[in-house]
Design an enzyme around this catalytic site. Structure first.
Site, mmCIF file in Angstrom:
data_model
loop_
_atom_site.group_PDB
_atom_site.id
_atom_site.type_symbol
_atom_site.label_atom_id
_atom_site.label_comp_id
_atom_site.label_asym_id
_atom_site.label_seq_id
_atom_site.Cartn_x
_atom_site.Cartn_y
_atom_site.Cartn_z
ATOM 1 N N SER A 4 0.801 -1.224 0.000
ATOM 2 C CA SER A 4 0.000 0.000 0.000
ATOM 3 C C SER A 4 0.835 1.277 0.000
ATOM 4 O O SER A 4 0.305 2.371 -0.130
ATOM 5 C CB SER A 4 -0.916 0.018 1.229
ATOM 6 N N ASP A 5 2.153 1.157 0.150
ATOM 7 C CA ASP A 5 2.951 2.372 0.264
ATOM 8 C C ASP A 5 4.099 2.376 -0.741
ATOM 9 O O ASP A 5 5.154 2.952 -0.503
ATOM 10 C CB ASP A 5 3.504 2.498 1.692
#
Length: 369
Positions: A4-5
């Site tokens: 997600s990052d």
């Protein structure tokens, strides 16, 4: 694996699953119609992160390794790598038998080399209808997750991306056993026996005794669930609806009662109450599987699925589920003569990591000796 990052994600294809020639598109239209448009895994992932796309093979057959070097270069540049591998209808179809259980051609080499070259986490996405022996990937510590997606439909790419980035929580269970490659050589296709024998491994999760890649009913989630048995019977008296002669010849000799000689009505149904608690931090859908294993004897030694229920549970919440177990339908077995019987004795129920025993005894009331 939740990514997600990441600033960039490498998406490597072994084939152009979503590219069709006009002839192929016309054939598909005849079979099932043509969707308004497809979302590929690359397009789905591109909604979450910048992507680097590199084909790893020329087609599903993957007969060469000319593109693997470029795929390794792409994996070294990305923060995470998604490998989209698998089969298509040139490998498996209603009219095509598969020759083996391994990934076709050089796909395994592609996965292993790219996983080794990747500087970030690696996710293997498998597009296939049947099982594939991916033991090499399962045992590779550089591959953080394996996602089986079947053959995705119109919005399949978006659904895959939602799972990879944690927007959706997967909750599926395998509907078949994933066998190792050597299973094929041990199982002649002309032998239809179900039960394992000397040199013969047996068929399906009920009779197969060997090692597996992934077992029937396997599935993972981004959250965890705990099961508690809130209500379940410990014993049941099976009524006999036959004569003494039939009773002696069908029950005493085999310690089991013919289903045809019992009163298989609604009174033979047992209520099983299970509390399911989501003990994690994310809402999820859980498929409760209930298996039964008969008493020791000349029956299948493995457990068999007798009921399931799908339930959505929010984080920290608890859901109560009731399943009805019918003694005639769910606790009976078929003997080697093809006769369905209800074994007497301790039947073991398996619900997740829970085990519960139900003792079945013959009810001799009304039988004249």
């Amino acid at each position: 694996y939740i990514v997600s990052d990441c600033d960039s994600v490498g998406v490597l294809y072994n084939t152009q699953h979503y590219t069709r020639t006009p002839e192929e598109a016309a054939a598909d239209a005849i079979k099932a119609g043509v969707a308004c448009g497809y979302t590929t895994p690359l397009q789905g992932i591109s909604r979450y992160a910048k992507t680097i796309h590199q084909a790893g093979c020329f087609g599903v057959a993957c007969n060469g390794n000319q593109l693997i070097g470029a795929a390794e270069v792409a994996a070294r540049q990305a923060d995470a790598t998604v490998l989209v591998m698998g089969l298509d209808q040139s490998i498996e179809a209603e009219f095509i038998d598969r020759a083996g259980l391994l990934l076709p051609g050089r796909q395994q080499e592609l996965v292993s080399r790219v996983a080794k070259a990747s500087r970030g986490p690696v996710v293997l996405v498998l597009m296939c209808g049947g099982p594939v022996d991916v033991s090499f990937a399962k045992n590779d510590p550089r591959i953080g997750a394996i996602l089986w997606v079947g053959y995705p439909g119109q919005a399949g790419g978006a659904a895959i991306a939602d799972v990879l980035f944690g927007r959706a929580n997967p909750g599926g269970k395998l509907p078949m056993t994933w066998y190792p490659q050597d299973y094929v050589s041990r199982l002649p296709m002309t032998d239809m026996r179900m039960r394992a024998a000397r040199g013969y491994p047996g068929r399906t999760y009920r009779f197969y005794k060997g090692p597996v890649v992934f077992p029937f009913g396997h599935g993972m989630s981004y959250t965890t669930f705990a099961h508690t048995l809130s209500k379940a019977p410990n014993q049941f008296s099976v009524p006999i609806a036959t004569s003494l002669y039939a009773f002696k010849n069908t029950t005493i000799s085999s310690n089991a009662i013919r289903v045809a000689h019992t009163n298989c009505n609604d009174a033979m149904s047992l209520g099983l109450h299970v509390d399911i608690k989501n003990t994690g931090d994310m809402a999820g859908t859980h498929t409760l599987l209930v298996f039964a294993k008969p008493p020791a004897g000349n029956w299948s030694p493995n457990k068999q699925l007798i009921g399931f229920k799908k339930v959505h549970v929010t984080a920290g919440a608890l859901q109560s589920v009731r399943l009805d177990i019918h003694v005639c339908k769910h606790l009976s077995v078929v003997d080697k003569f093809g006769i369905r019987r209800i074994p007497m004795g301790e039947h073991s129920l398996h619900i997740g990591d829970l085990k519960h025993s139900i003792s079945l005894q013959a009810n001799l009331e009304g039988i004249k000796f």
